[in-house]
Design a protein around this motif. Structure first.
Motif, short mmCIF file in Angstrom:
data_model
loop_
_atom_site.label_atom_id
_atom_site.label_comp_id
_atom_site.label_asym_id
_atom_site.label_seq_id
_atom_site.Cartn_x
_atom_site.Cartn_y
_atom_site.Cartn_z
N SER A 8 0.82 -1.20 0.00
CA SER A 8 0.00 0.00 0.00
C SER A 8 0.86 1.26 0.00
O SER A 8 1.99 1.26 0.46
CB SER A 8 -0.92 0.00 1.23
N TYR A 9 0.29 2.32 -0.56
CA TYR A 9 1.02 3.58 -0.60
C TYR A 9 0.94 4.28 0.75
O TYR A 9 0.13 3.94 1.61
CB TYR A 9 0.46 4.47 -1.70
N CYS A 10 1.81 5.25 0.92
CA CYS A 10 1.87 5.97 2.19
C CYS A 10 0.89 7.14 2.17
O CYS A 10 0.86 7.93 1.23
CB CYS A 10 3.29 6.48 2.43
N GLY B 125 -4.29 2.74 2.29
CA GLY B 125 -2.96 3.33 2.43
C GLY B 125 -2.44 3.26 3.85
O GLY B 125 -3.22 3.26 4.80
N ARG B 126 -1.14 3.23 3.97
CA ARG B 126 -0.51 3.20 5.29
C ARG B 126 -0.28 4.62 5.77
O ARG B 126 0.38 5.40 5.11
CB ARG B 126 0.84 2.46 5.19
N GLU C 121 -0.55 11.84 -3.21
CA GLU C 121 -0.66 12.55 -1.94
C GLU C 121 -0.07 13.96 -2.04
O GLU C 121 -0.58 14.92 -1.47
CB GLU C 121 0.06 11.78 -0.84
N GLY D 256 6.23 6.97 -5.07
CA GLY D 256 5.31 5.95 -4.60
C GLY D 256 4.04 6.51 -3.99
O GLY D 256 3.07 5.77 -3.78
N SER D 257 4.04 7.80 -3.71
CA SER D 257 2.86 8.45 -3.13
C SER D 257 2.63 9.81 -3.79
O SER D 257 2.23 10.77 -3.13
CB SER D 257 3.03 8.64 -1.61
N SER E 159 8.24 11.75 -2.15
CA SER E 159 6.94 11.52 -2.78
C SER E 159 6.89 10.28 -3.65
O SER E 159 5.80 9.86 -4.07
CB SER E 159 6.55 12.74 -3.62
#
Length: 246
Positions: free
Chosen positions: A2-4, A48-49, A99, A95-96, A93
């Protein structure tokens, strides 16, 4: 994997914190960070984490460490600081990226996690200070740096051949601000023009105007490189004629 998930700062809390910074209190407050992370609006109810307090402290340490590293000329410059902080935020950023496209995430990172660094770069007395501290604003102190790395890539940003005017001209337009292929090809056109100063700014202005006009008539996708090359050659020729008064 999961993404952050990064924390948000509500509009109400962001406004209050922005006022605090602009009134003179720009110190980082670890207790405020902890409190803000527990706010009901800090994380959306999605997958997401959730990033931890420790992860955020590590991010802060990475950013503040850049201020203590040796500077090439022995004197800190704004351009060098922008490059260093932009790199850290972009690497964070990976991987995320989604966000980091959220204005409230930038409000949190700027107003809660990095308030002292934000005002280190742009003093509160400066023109447009509110815009610099407002997530989603094109002039935002940190978000504008992240977008440079996101859109143009490391090679172009680290080469430091683009001026502040170049970045503004390309990132403020949806056509090049949201399409890396078109953005990079436009950068090459600007560089290959061999112009500088006001002449370069005028070339970029006219080239972008012509490019936007062409995009309304023909497909500007990056699936056919030869077609795109021909379009850019045409736009370049029209631009040169326009600048020559032809």
């Amino acid at each position: 994997m999961s993404y952050c998930l990064y924390p948000r700062l509500s509009a109400e809390r962001a406004s209050a914190q922005r006022g605090r910074l602009l009134s003179g209190d720009a110190a980082f407050d670890a207790s405020l960070l902890e409190e803000s992370l527990t706010d009901v609006s800090a994380f959306p109810p999605t997958g997401g984490r959730r990033i931890t307090d420790e992860d955020l402290h590590r991010l802060r340490e990475k950013c503040t460490a850049e201020l203590g590293l040796p500077w090439p000329s022995g004197v800190r410059t704004d351009d060098e600081l922008d490059l260093r902080i932009g790199r850290v935020l972009y690497e964070e950023s990976v991987g995320s990226a989604g966000e980091f496209g959220n204005a409230q995430v930038w409000d949190f990172l700027t107003l809660i996690l990095l308030p002292d660094l934000a005002l280190e770069r742009f003093p509160r007395e400066g023109k447009g200070a509110i815009a610099r501290l407002t997530g989603g604003n094109r002039r935002h102190v940190f978000q504008r740096l992240w977008r440079r790395w996101r859109v143009f890539g490391a090679d172009i940003v680290q080469a430091r051949e683009l001026t502040e005017d170049d970045y503004v001209a390309l990132l403020e337009r949806r056509l090049t601000g949201q399409n890396r292929t078109l953005a990079v090809k436009t950068v090459r056109e600007i560089q290959n023009s061999g112009r500088s100063g006001q002449s370069r700014r005028e070339f970029t202005r006219v080239f972008m105007r012509q490019l936007v006009q062409v995009s309304g008539l023909v497909e500007m996708g990056d699936g056919e490189p030869d077609h795109l090359d021909a379009l850019f050659m045409h736009v370049g020729e029209v631009t040169e004629r326009a600048l020559a008064g032809g």
